[in-house]
Write an enzyme that holds these catalytic residues in place. Structure first.
Site, PDB file in Angstrom:
ATOM      1  N   GLY A  88      35.619  38.766  41.504  1.00  0.00           N
ATOM      2  CA  GLY A  88      35.245  37.416  41.107  1.00  0.00           C
ATOM      3  C   GLY A  88      35.172  36.482  42.296  1.00  0.00           C
ATOM      4  O   GLY A  88      35.911  36.644  43.268  1.00  0.00           O
ATOM      5  N   SER A  89      34.277  35.493  42.234  1.00  0.00           N
ATOM      6  CA  SER A  89      34.228  34.458  43.271  1.00  0.00           C
ATOM      7  C   SER A  89      35.376  33.475  43.064  1.00  0.00           C
ATOM      8  O   SER A  89      36.123  33.561  42.098  1.00  0.00           O
ATOM      9  CB  SER A  89      32.887  33.725  43.208  1.00  0.00           C
ATOM     10  OG  SER A  89      31.836  34.590  43.590  1.00  0.00           O
ATOM     11  N   GLY A  90      35.506  32.546  44.008  1.00  0.00           N
ATOM     12  CA  GLY A  90      36.565  31.544  43.921  1.00  0.00           C
ATOM     13  C   GLY A  90      37.748  31.871  44.800  1.00  0.00           C
ATOM     14  O   GLY A  90      38.706  31.109  44.861  1.00  0.00           O
ATOM     15  N   HIS A  91      37.685  33.027  45.495  1.00  0.00           N
ATOM     16  CA  HIS A  91      38.770  33.441  46.391  1.00  0.00           C
ATOM     17  C   HIS A  91      38.341  33.403  47.850  1.00  0.00           C
ATOM     18  O   HIS A  91      38.976  34.017  48.705  1.00  0.00           O
ATOM     19  CB  HIS A  91      39.235  34.859  46.050  1.00  0.00           C
ATOM     20  CG  HIS A  91      39.639  35.039  44.627  1.00  0.00           C
ATOM     21  ND1 HIS A  91      40.658  34.323  44.061  1.00  0.00           N
ATOM     22  CD2 HIS A  91      39.144  35.842  43.645  1.00  0.00           C
ATOM     23  CE1 HIS A  91      40.790  34.685  42.785  1.00  0.00           C
ATOM     24  NE2 HIS A  91      39.872  35.599  42.509  1.00  0.00           N
ATOM     25  N   LYS A 127      40.444  45.402  43.966  1.00  0.00           N
ATOM     26  CA  LYS A 127      41.695  44.764  43.545  1.00  0.00           C
ATOM     27  C   LYS A 127      41.993  45.194  42.100  1.00  0.00           C
ATOM     28  O   LYS A 127      41.085  45.317  41.274  1.00  0.00           O
ATOM     29  CB  LYS A 127      41.580  43.233  43.626  1.00  0.00           C
ATOM     30  CG  LYS A 127      41.257  42.730  45.037  1.00  0.00           C
ATOM     31  CD  LYS A 127      41.498  41.240  45.232  1.00  0.00           C
ATOM     32  CE  LYS A 127      40.691  40.331  44.324  1.00  0.00           C
ATOM     33  NZ  LYS A 127      39.224  40.510  44.436  1.00  0.00           N
ATOM     34  N   HIS A 146      44.398  33.992  39.884  1.00  0.00           N
ATOM     35  CA  HIS A 146      43.559  33.279  38.919  1.00  0.00           C
ATOM     36  C   HIS A 146      44.415  32.307  38.122  1.00  0.00           C
ATOM     37  O   HIS A 146      44.011  31.836  37.057  1.00  0.00           O
ATOM     38  CB  HIS A 146      42.890  34.250  37.958  1.00  0.00           C
ATOM     39  CG  HIS A 146      42.258  35.410  38.631  1.00  0.00           C
ATOM     40  ND1 HIS A 146      42.923  36.593  38.842  1.00  0.00           N
ATOM     41  CD2 HIS A 146      41.040  35.548  39.181  1.00  0.00           C
ATOM     42  CE1 HIS A 146      42.114  37.418  39.489  1.00  0.00           C
ATOM     43  NE2 HIS A 146      40.974  36.816  39.707  1.00  0.00           N
ATOM     44  N   ASP A 190      37.381  44.629  37.314  1.00  0.00           N
ATOM     45  CA  ASP A 190      36.958  45.149  38.617  1.00  0.00           C
ATOM     46  C   ASP A 190      37.055  46.670  38.657  1.00  0.00           C
ATOM     47  O   ASP A 190      36.140  47.351  39.121  1.00  0.00           O
ATOM     48  CB  ASP A 190      37.839  44.564  39.738  1.00  0.00           C
ATOM     49  CG  ASP A 190      37.557  43.082  39.993  1.00  0.00           C
ATOM     50  OD1 ASP A 190      36.417  42.653  39.765  1.00  0.00           O
ATOM     51  OD2 ASP A 190      38.478  42.381  40.415  1.00  0.00           O
TER      52      ASP A 190
END
Lengths: 333, 333
Positions: free
Chosen positions: A54-57, A105, A219, A110
């Site tokens: 996921g993006s945002g990291h 991860k 998250h 994922d």
């Protein structure tokens, strides 16, 4: 929601365009399917390494694509796994004939989507190995995970496996090094504030004005307990024993100490945390021989940090020190 | 106030201890008087470069001490100038016999205290030159400044002057390069949220839920106007003309485009801003040949960013590209 964005649903694609423009000396960005790939990929004869999630990291994972680290990164929507299609496309794009390693991860989505992509790639004649990163000691099983979560230790797995691939290790050897790093690395975090996923528009959880979450996930998933805000040293005193006693790390060990910011925490605070963590390790006779401090695995604008300890030996140290040339980690070349 | 700190009055000293522990391969930290100095200082025959200013802008300046950039950084209390004493001590510590350059952001307190330190150093037989950085086009005169403020462009002055000193330029030449960078660099920022100075315990200003400050200073000083939150592209469309039209930068120019985060803004948003800024420069026929994206001059946990454009020629490009080995900028070695 106050963010420097346009339409919330375009955040990931627009940021990818920005990455393409800002780092065109290092990476190329495929917009559809979306993945970020080393400019010189595939590198003939070298094991290709793909990660994603996921993006945002950010800078994880796109900021770690380049010489000595990842060959490609596959960003999903914010806090959401990418689908198998772009993972498969990235896997093809980095296959230089020596096989491809997936670094994943440990989140259910994922793991599943990388697995599907790996099966499709194998059906198409590629050789793929996968390593699951699960360094978070905070909780067993969580909101999106069976077993431990993969968090900031992922950066170290990617750096060290990347260096092994770069020196010419074959696929089994690169996978073995990645597994070894995962076995020797442990992390635990603390969250002070929530963050807002752009397309949701509001925080996915709340914390009272004087409340913090010990063991928070990247998250914002629940950790071990919610407590009242404490001085930084007291918080580090809570986190570090869980990290150290898990493997365990013992007197005489040489380690890398990594304090990771979750995006909204000033660097000055990360150094205060680092100071106390280094003191505690010294008290236990554990030698800090390498260090990393900064925002490497973020959770959008969340305030908080995580502490990661990796046990080093001569080989892991040499691979960590090896040259790297990415947007977010660069040295030695 | 939710921060990873202990006693608010110890924030700067404890962070300095953390920096000393985390980067002992690059710097030494003198705790009293407080300054951060290159491990191998003084470098015999090389011009020494000292910068400094209030803390809370990390990695500026301590993160830029090392080979190819600063010889020493003098951190004051948060958002408050250091006194002349530590500046004088740092100046002595980096004097390798070729003189010392002070790089000073244009705030009244910094200018005064660096000036006093320079006079004291000269009285003690050292040769000192000073360069004042004032790249912020937002406002003329401000809360703490007569004339324009020095903001993110300072990083580029420090990088390029540092490279000139490292290649062996004499004091006049290094000062001239620093002046040239300052003449060719322009910045303007936007603030979305305030930040909290630890010893104050509450924000020094407030913004409504849908309000942003166009042209904000790095201590939260007022800029040009408060407007309602807009999409990122619209904000960039407001900022960039002021930056570009000031020098002005014109079609055919080659520039470095630097999007700087103020501490609390996720990297993903900085790339969205970068994308639009790069588009606008391209529309004007201005070629972006170097880039920098990240938190380099922060304002604690403030959300917002600034855009900096530096006009490059062959010499400035070569100096920017030259090897650097600091906590926050590392490449080429």
């Amino acid at each position: 929601m106050k963010k420097l964005i346009n339409d919330p649903k375009n955040v990931v694609l627009e940021a990818a365009s920005g990455i393409a423009l800002a780092h065109s000396d290092i990476v190329t960005v495929s917009m559809d399917p979306l993945f970020i790939v080393r400019k010189d990929a595939p590198v003939r004869g070298k094991v290709g390494i793909v990660s994603g999630g996921g993006s945002g990291h950010e800078p994880l994972h796109g900021g770690f694509v380049g010489f000595g680290m990842l060959d490609a990164a596959v960003p999903g929507p914010v806090f959401t796994s990418p689908t198998p299609d772009p993972i498969l496309a990235a896997t093809h794009a980095v296959d230089g004939g020596a096989g491809v390693l997936h670094i994943v991860k440990n989140y259910t989505g994922d793991v599943l989507n990388f697995e599907t992509a790996a099966e499709l790639a194998e059906a198409e004649g590629l050789t793929v190995r996968s390593v699951i990163v699960n360094d978070d000691v905070a909780v067993k099983d969580s909101l999106y995970t069976a077993g431990r979560r993969g968090v900031a230790g992922t950066v170290l797995v990617e750096k060290i496996a990347g260096a092994a691939a770069e020196r010419g290790d074959d696929l089994d050897a690169v996978a073995a090094i990645a597994e070894r790093v995962n076995a020797e690395v442990r992390t635990m975090g603390v969250g002070l504030t929530p963050c807002i996923v752009p397309h949701a528009g509001e925080p996915s959880f709340t914390l009272d004005e004087d409340e913090i979450e010990i063991g928070i996930g990247i998250h914002g998933e629940p950790g071990r307990e919610r407590i009242r805000l404490e001085p930084a040293d007291a918080i580090v005193d809570r986190l570090l024993p869980h990290i150290v006693d898990d493997v365990p790390f013992v007197s005489g060990d040489r380690v890398l100490l990594f304090v990771n910011g979750m995006g909204g925490t000033p660097l000055v605070e990360l150094y205060i945390v680092f100071r106390r963590a280094a003191e505690l390790l010294a008290e236990r006779g554990i030698e800090v021989s390498r260090t990393l401090v900064g925002n490497f695995v973020s959770s959008l604008e969340m305030q908080g940090c995580s502490i990661t300890v990796l046990r080093l030996d001569d080989e892991l140290t040499e691979l960590y020190d090896a040259p790297v040339q990415t947007a977010a980690l660069r040295w030695g070349r």
